[in-house]
Design an enzyme around this catalytic site. Structure first.
Site, PDB file in Angstrom:
ATOM      1  N   TRP A  28       0.840  -1.206   0.000  1.00  0.00           N
ATOM      2  CA  TRP A  28       0.000   0.000   0.000  1.00  0.00           C
ATOM      3  C   TRP A  28       0.873   1.254   0.000  1.00  0.00           C
ATOM      4  CZ3 TRP A  28      -0.846  -4.292   3.101  1.00  0.00           C
ATOM      5  CH2 TRP A  28      -1.996  -5.019   2.795  1.00  0.00           C
TER       6      TRP A  28
ATOM      7  N   HIS B 193      -7.036   1.428   2.729  1.00  0.00           N
ATOM      8  CA  HIS B 193      -8.108   0.456   2.460  1.00  0.00           C
ATOM      9  C   HIS B 193      -9.163   0.579   3.560  1.00  0.00           C
ATOM     10  CE1 HIS B 193      -5.308  -2.722   4.635  1.00  0.00           C
ATOM     11  NE2 HIS B 193      -5.403  -1.608   5.290  1.00  0.00           N
TER      12      HIS B 193
ATOM     13  N   ARG C  10      -4.360   6.404  -1.991  1.00  0.00           N
ATOM     14  CA  ARG C  10      -3.035   5.819  -2.205  1.00  0.00           C
ATOM     15  C   ARG C  10      -2.130   6.847  -2.870  1.00  0.00           C
ATOM     16  NH1 ARG C  10      -4.067  -0.151  -3.103  1.00  0.00           N
ATOM     17  NH2 ARG C  10      -5.535  -0.552  -1.394  1.00  0.00           N
TER      18      ARG C  10
ATOM     19  N   GLN D 169     -13.742   1.448  -1.545  1.00  0.00           N
ATOM     20  CA  GLN D 169     -13.701   0.013  -1.282  1.00  0.00           C
ATOM     21  C   GLN D 169     -14.930  -0.340  -0.472  1.00  0.00           C
ATOM     22  OE1 GLN D 169     -10.153  -1.351   0.736  1.00  0.00           O
ATOM     23  NE2 GLN D 169      -9.030  -1.597  -1.189  1.00  0.00           N
TER      24      GLN D 169
ATOM     25  N   VAL E 117      -5.410 -12.168   6.550  1.00  0.00           N
ATOM     26  CA  VAL E 117      -6.221 -13.380   6.352  1.00  0.00           C
ATOM     27  C   VAL E 117      -5.326 -14.596   6.141  1.00  0.00           C
ATOM     28  CG1 VAL E 117      -8.387 -12.395   5.501  1.00  0.00           C
ATOM     29  CG2 VAL E 117      -6.467 -12.704   3.926  1.00  0.00           C
TER      30      VAL E 117
ATOM     31  N   ALA F 174     -13.307 -12.438   5.796  1.00  0.00           N
ATOM     32  CA  ALA F 174     -13.307 -11.021   5.425  1.00  0.00           C
ATOM     33  C   ALA F 174     -13.134 -10.922   3.922  1.00  0.00           C
ATOM     34  CB  ALA F 174     -12.178 -10.284   6.137  1.00  0.00           C
TER      35      ALA F 174
HETATM   36  N1  DAH Z   1      -7.661  -4.419   1.958  1.00  0.00           N
HETATM   37  C1  DAH Z   1      -7.196  -5.164   0.801  1.00  0.00           C
HETATM   38  C2  DAH Z   1      -6.576  -4.191  -0.196  1.00  0.00           C
HETATM   39  O1  DAH Z   1      -6.805  -3.035  -0.125  1.00  0.00           O
HETATM   40  C3  DAH Z   1      -8.348  -5.903   0.169  1.00  0.00           C
HETATM   41  C4  DAH Z   1      -8.735  -7.072   0.991  1.00  0.00           C
HETATM   42  C5  DAH Z   1      -8.223  -8.316   0.740  1.00  0.00           C
HETATM   43  C6  DAH Z   1      -9.628  -6.938   2.043  1.00  0.00           C
HETATM   44  C7  DAH Z   1      -8.541  -9.417   1.478  1.00  0.00           C
HETATM   45  C8  DAH Z   1      -9.989  -8.048   2.809  1.00  0.00           C
HETATM   46  C9  DAH Z   1      -9.441  -9.282   2.518  1.00  0.00           C
HETATM   47  O2  DAH Z   1     -10.831  -7.967   3.827  1.00  0.00           O
HETATM   48  O3  DAH Z   1      -9.797 -10.344   3.261  1.00  0.00           O
HETATM   49  O4  DAH Z   1      -5.823  -4.634  -1.015  1.00  0.00           O
END
Ligand code: DAH
Length: 344
Positions: A154, A175, A201, A215, A258, A312
Site C-alpha cells: 500500500w 483500504h 493511495r 472500497q 487473512v 473477510a
Molecule cells: N484491503 C485489501 C486491499 O486493499 C483488500 C482485501 C483483501 C480486504 C482481502 C480483505 C481481505 O478484507 O480479506 O488490497
C-alpha cells in the site's frame, strides 16, 4: 371655463389618448399647475363665501375624478404594452415550462448502494469509518507490523501530525480493512458488517489506478464460521449482482490479515466464461480479495481464535462498475465530465 365643461373636455380627450407619452401631456394639460382646473381652484379665493364653498367642492370632486381616470388609463396602457411585446417576441404562454436539470447519483454511489443492498439482504449491517486513520488500525492491528515488507503493498499518504502513543502516526486510510478492527474492538461476536468508503493511495494514476477510490469491506465473525460460509456468501453476492448463472473461482493470494487468503473471480457475464475482450480472453473477472480472518487479528481485538473464526473480503465498487458498464478508464469516475456522468 365652466367646471362642468372642463370635466367633459378632459374625459373626452382622455378617450383619444393611446400611449404613455400622450397620457403625460394630458396630465399636464388637465391636472398640471397651469390647467384650467388649477386656475379655477386658485381663483376661488376672490369669490363670496357661499359661492366659494359650492364651486370649491365641485372642483375638488372633478380633480379626484380626473386623477382616478388617469391611473386607470395608465394601467390599461401598460397592460396593452406588455401584451404587445409578448406578441412581437413570439412568446407562447401556452407552451409547457422548461424542465429544470435534475442531479443524479454518481455511478460509484449507485454501485456502492447496489452492493451494500445485496449484503444487507444477507444479514450484514452497513457501517462507516474515518478516512484519516492511525497506523495502528490501517496496518499494525491487521498483522502488518512496522518495517514489515507487506507495507509495500500500500503506497501510503502519511499525514504530518504528532503521533498518538500506541496508535502511531496518522495517514489517509489505504483500504477499508481498518474498520474490521474498529468494529471488533467495540462489539462481541456475532459480527456481520460491510463497510463502504473512500481510500487513498500515493499512486501515479493510470487507466486502472486512482489516488482516491472506494472500497467495500466485509467481515463476518462467529463461532464455527468456515471457508464454506465465505464461498456461499460471495457466490450468492455474485449471482445477485451479476445474474443467476454466475460461478466463482478462488485462487490463493496473500493478504497479511487473512489465512488462507484468496483472490475471487466470477465467470465473465459477457461471454459466460468462453473468453472475450472484457475478461481478456480468460473467461474470468477478478472482483475481490478475501480470506479467513487471521488468528493474530482476532487476538489483537481480544477474540479467542480457538472459539471464534471469521471471513473477510474487500472489493472495489469502481472496478465492478467498470466491468458491468464496460468502462475502460477508472479516472473517468472522478474527472467531473458530465458527458460521462450523464450516462448513468
Ligand atoms: N484491503 C485489501 C486491499 O486493499 C483488500 C482485501 C483483501 C480486504 C482481502 C480483505 C481481505 O478484507 O480479506 O488490497
Amino acid at each position: 371655463m365652466e367646471l362642468d365643461e372642463i370635466k367633459q373636455r378632459a374625459l373626452a380627450h382622455l378617450d383619444d389618448v393611446s400611449d404613455l407619452l400622450a397620457l403625460e401631456a394630458w396630465r399636464v394639460a388637465y391636472l398640471g399647475k397651469k390647467s384650467p382646473l388649477s386656475q379655477a381652484l386658485r381663483s376661488l379665493g376672490s369669490l363670496p363665501l357661499e359661492e366659494r364653498r359650492r364651486l370649491g367642492a365641485q372642483a375638488n370632486q372633478i380633480k379626484e375624478l380626473l386623477e382616478k381616470a388617469l391611473l386607470e388609463k395608465e394601467a390599461a396602457l401598460k397592460a396593452a404594452e406588455v401584451a404587445q411585446t409578448l406578441g412581437q417576441e413570439g412568446v407562447d404562454v401556452t407552451l409547457p415550462g422548461r424542465r429544470p436539470t435534475l442531479g443524479r447519483l454518481h455511478p460509484t454511489t449507485q454501485m456502492v448502494r447496489a452492493i451494500c443492498q445485496v449484503f444487507v439482504t444477507l444479514g450484514f449491517q452497513v457501517v462507516e469509518g474515518p478516512e484519516v486513520e492511525w497506523d495502528y488500525y490501517n496496518f499494525e492491528a491487521l498483522n502488518i507490523p512496522p518495517d514489515h515488507p507487506a507495507r509495500d503493498m500500500w503506497d501510503t499518504l502519511w499525514i504530518d501530525s504528532p503521533e498518538r502513543g500506541d496508535k502511531g502516526a496518522m495517514l489517509l486510510r489505504t483500504h477499508t480493512s481498518p474498520m474490521q478492527i474498529r468494529v471488533m474492538e467495540r462489539t462481541r461476536p456475532p459480527v456481520r458488517v460491510v463497510v463502504p468508503g473512500k481510500c487513498y493511495r500515493y499512486e501515479a494514476t493510470d487507466a486502472t489506478h486512482e489516488s482516491m477510490f472506494y472500497q467495500i469491506e466485509g467481515l463476518a465473525v462467529d463461532k464455527g464460521i468456515t471457508f464454506a460460509h465465505l464461498k456461499g456468501t460471495i457466490g450468492e453476492f455474485a449471482r445477485r449482482l451479476f445474474g443467476g448463472e454466475r460461478k466463482i473461482r478462488f485462487r490463493c493470494d496473500y493478504f497479511p490479515f487473512v489465512e488462507p487468503g484468496v483472490e475471487v473471480a466470477v465467470d465473465c457475464f459477457a461471454c459466460n466464461g468462453a473468453g472475450c475482450r472484457l475478461c481478456g480472453n480468460t473467461g474470468w473477472l477478478e472482483i475481490m480479495g478475501a480470506g479467513m480472518v487471521h488468528p493474530g487479528v482476532l487476538e489483537q481485538v481480544g477474540y479467542d481464535p480457538k472459539v471464534y473464526t471469521g471471513f473477510a473480503f474487500g472489493l472495489g465498487p469502481e472496478r465492478v462498475a467498470m466491468l458491468r458498464h464496460g468502462i475502460d478508464d477508472i479516472r473517468l469516475f472522478y474527472s467531473n465530465d458530465l458527458r460521462f456522468l450523464r450516462q448513468f
